[in-house]
Design an enzyme around this catalytic site. Structure first.
Site, PDB file in Angstrom:
ATOM      1  N   HIS A  51      12.105  -2.508  -5.377  1.00  0.00           N
ATOM      2  CA  HIS A  51      11.196  -2.943  -6.282  1.00  0.00           C
ATOM      3  C   HIS A  51      11.973  -3.758  -7.220  1.00  0.00           C
ATOM      4  O   HIS A  51      13.201  -3.495  -7.777  1.00  0.00           O
ATOM      5  CB  HIS A  51      10.734  -1.776  -7.209  1.00  0.00           C
ATOM      6  CG  HIS A  51       9.606  -1.917  -8.057  1.00  0.00           C
ATOM      7  ND1 HIS A  51       8.316  -2.197  -7.672  1.00  0.00           N
ATOM      8  CD2 HIS A  51       9.921  -1.925  -9.475  1.00  0.00           C
ATOM      9  CE1 HIS A  51       7.755  -2.449  -8.879  1.00  0.00           C
ATOM     10  NE2 HIS A  51       8.654  -2.414  -9.638  1.00  0.00           N
ATOM     11  N   ARG A  61       1.040  -1.246  -0.211  1.00  0.00           N
ATOM     12  CA  ARG A  61       0.062   0.055   0.037  1.00  0.00           C
ATOM     13  C   ARG A  61       0.896   1.240   0.214  1.00  0.00           C
ATOM     14  O   ARG A  61       2.186   1.328   0.503  1.00  0.00           O
ATOM     15  CB  ARG A  61      -0.810   0.232   1.250  1.00  0.00           C
ATOM     16  CG  ARG A  61      -1.983  -0.948   1.168  1.00  0.00           C
ATOM     17  CD  ARG A  61      -2.851  -1.000   2.373  1.00  0.00           C
ATOM     18  NE  ARG A  61      -3.387  -2.480   2.467  1.00  0.00           N
ATOM     19  CZ  ARG A  61      -4.730  -2.484   2.260  1.00  0.00           C
ATOM     20  NH1 ARG A  61      -5.441  -1.576   2.056  1.00  0.00           N
ATOM     21  NH2 ARG A  61      -5.263  -3.760   2.404  1.00  0.00           N
TER      22      ARG A  61
HETATM   23  C1  GRF Z   1       9.891  -8.271  -3.529  1.00  0.00           C
HETATM   24  O1  GRF Z   1      10.138  -8.747  -4.630  1.00  0.00           O
HETATM   25  C2  GRF Z   1      10.174  -6.595  -3.537  1.00  0.00           C
HETATM   26  O2  GRF Z   1      10.681  -6.219  -4.771  1.00  0.00           O
HETATM   27  C3  GRF Z   1       8.640  -6.328  -3.885  1.00  0.00           C
HETATM   28  O3  GRF Z   1       7.839  -6.998  -3.058  1.00  0.00           O
HETATM   29  C4  GRF Z   1       8.665  -8.166  -2.967  1.00  0.00           C
HETATM   30  C5  GRF Z   1       8.645  -8.645  -1.484  1.00  0.00           C
HETATM   31  O4  GRF Z   1       9.266 -10.004  -1.252  1.00  0.00           O
HETATM   32  N1  GRF Z   1       8.741  -4.629  -3.339  1.00  0.00           N
HETATM   33  P1  GRF Z   1       9.477 -10.566   0.379  1.00  0.00           P
HETATM   34  O5  GRF Z   1       8.062 -10.352   1.004  1.00  0.00           O
HETATM   35  O6  GRF Z   1      10.394  -9.706   0.966  1.00  0.00           O
HETATM   36  O7  GRF Z   1       9.814 -11.932   0.053  1.00  0.00           O
END
Ligand code: GRF
Length: 359
Positions: free
Chosen positions: A275, A257
């Site tokens: 990201h 969010r």
């Molecule tokens: C990751 O791929 C990150 O790049 C994106 O959300 C995902 C989170 O993965 N923003 P996790 O919950 O840390 O395994």
């Protein structure tokens, strides 16, 4: 002592302004908590005084300091904070106000000059306060802060942890593999940090289980009625929790969010996100899938500061991840995540080293 100065009433300050104006002189007003006076404050107040002919400090009452700075504050009650301020040559009057904003004081006093420390800009002053100052015709002057001088830094020294670890507040909605990588980097000694608090907008998210297992405080914050937004009460609760946990850097790790005020203002320059794409390409959901569908040969990972947009904000670091023949969304995502788990702890550590002097 009979000549001990006393806290002024608002009426007395208004009278002072009237008297000054009759002589063509100017009243300068500033406001704040001034909980533990340090040289940064003293210099700032001296500079403020030099902007006019009398300096009035509007001091936040105890309840508002508690709301603004967390449950352990103020260290000193308003009467004591006022007495210390009144002992300064630069301070002519102190008036105490309740409520979180000094708007009422501005409206009543209509200072000729309003002075604020350099953690503010004329633009990011609270809108309501700014409006009251504009109505009063006050000149707004921002005075630079003394680097390295802050109450939180003084508190840290008092607590005997001048060299304390960077405190991370992590927000996530999903599995928390990036949080896991952060814990592992801390354990390996490659990241000098600790994670006092992990917050999720998803009750029962795996990230909360991982955090509990590592001894971090965990909190589920009810996001409110929206599917992709966070309601205003949730934004406020997240901000209050991060402040109460004395978090230095807010780490978004799969938080689904958009984070807005007041967190963005409170932690300006101290909120990061990771990201799974080479931003600005492919913001939003499942960006590895977007990269495959677009026929890219290179995907990647971006760590960036968070602003009010979705996956926007100044880029701190990027790393390419090659797309291999036969890659599926799953295989590419797995390769991307491996890179994330190395890049994120490293960038957080570097940011922490840069911030160490000013947090
Ligand atoms: C990751 O791929 C990150 O790049 C994106 O959300 C995902 C989170 O993965 N923003 P996790 O919950 O840390 O395994």
């Amino acid at each position: 002592m009979s000549d001990q100065p006393s806290i002024s009433s608002l009426n007395e300050v208004v009278d002072l302004r009237t008297a000054l104006e009759a002589d063509g002189r100017r009243l300068v007003l500033t406001n704040g908590c001034f909980d533990l006076l340090h040289t940064g404050h003293v210099r700032y107040l001296r500079q403020a005084r030099a902007l006019g002919d009398a300096l009035v400090v509007a001091l936040n009452g105890d309840a508002s300091v508690r709301r603004l700075k967390g449950p352990g504050r103020p260290l000193n009650p308003a009467e004591d904070r006022a007495e210390v301020l009144m002992g300064l040559e630069s301070v002519d009057r102190v008036v105490v106000f309740e409520g979180d904003r000094a708007t009422g004081v501005f409206e009543a006093v209509r200072p000729h000059v309003y002075c604020k420390g350099g953690d503010y800009t004329v633009e990011n002053l609270n809108a309501e306060e700014r409006e009251a100052l504009d109505q009063a015709g006050s000149e707004i002057i921002i005075v630079p802060l003394v680097p390295g001088q802050s109450t939180s830094q003084a508190l840290r020294k008092l607590e005997g942890d001048g060299e304390r670890k960077l405190r991370l507040g992590v927000l996530g909605s999903g599995s928390g593999s990036n949080l896991e990588a952060i814990y592992q980097a801390i354990e390996a000694g490659t990241l000098d940090a600790e994670v006092p608090l992990v917050i999720s907008d998803v009750d029962g998210a795996r990230i909360l289980d991982r955090a509990r297992g590592r001894g971090s405080e965990t909190v589920f914050v009810d996001p409110g009625p929206y599917r992709t937004k966070l309601g205003a009460p949730a934004q406020k609760e997240i901000c209050d929790r991060l402040k109460a946990a004395r978090v230095d850097v807010v780490v978004l790790a799969g938080f689904m969010r958009i984070v807005k005020a007041p967190v963005l203002d409170e932690f300006d320059g101290r909120i990061v996100n990771i990201h799974p794409s080479l931003l600005p390409k492919f913001p939003g959901l499942e960006s590895w899938k977007q990269a495959l569908e677009a026929g890219e040969s290179i995907a990647g990972v971006t760590v960036h500061f968070v602003d009010a947009g979705m996956d926007t904000g100044p880029i701190i670091a990027q790393e390419e991840v090659p797309i291999e023949p036969g890659d599926t969304p799953k295989s590419l995502h797995a390769r991307i995540q491996k890179v994330e788990h190395v890049l994120y702890p490293r960038v957080i550590g570097e940011l922490g080293a840069k911030l160490r002097d000013c947090i």
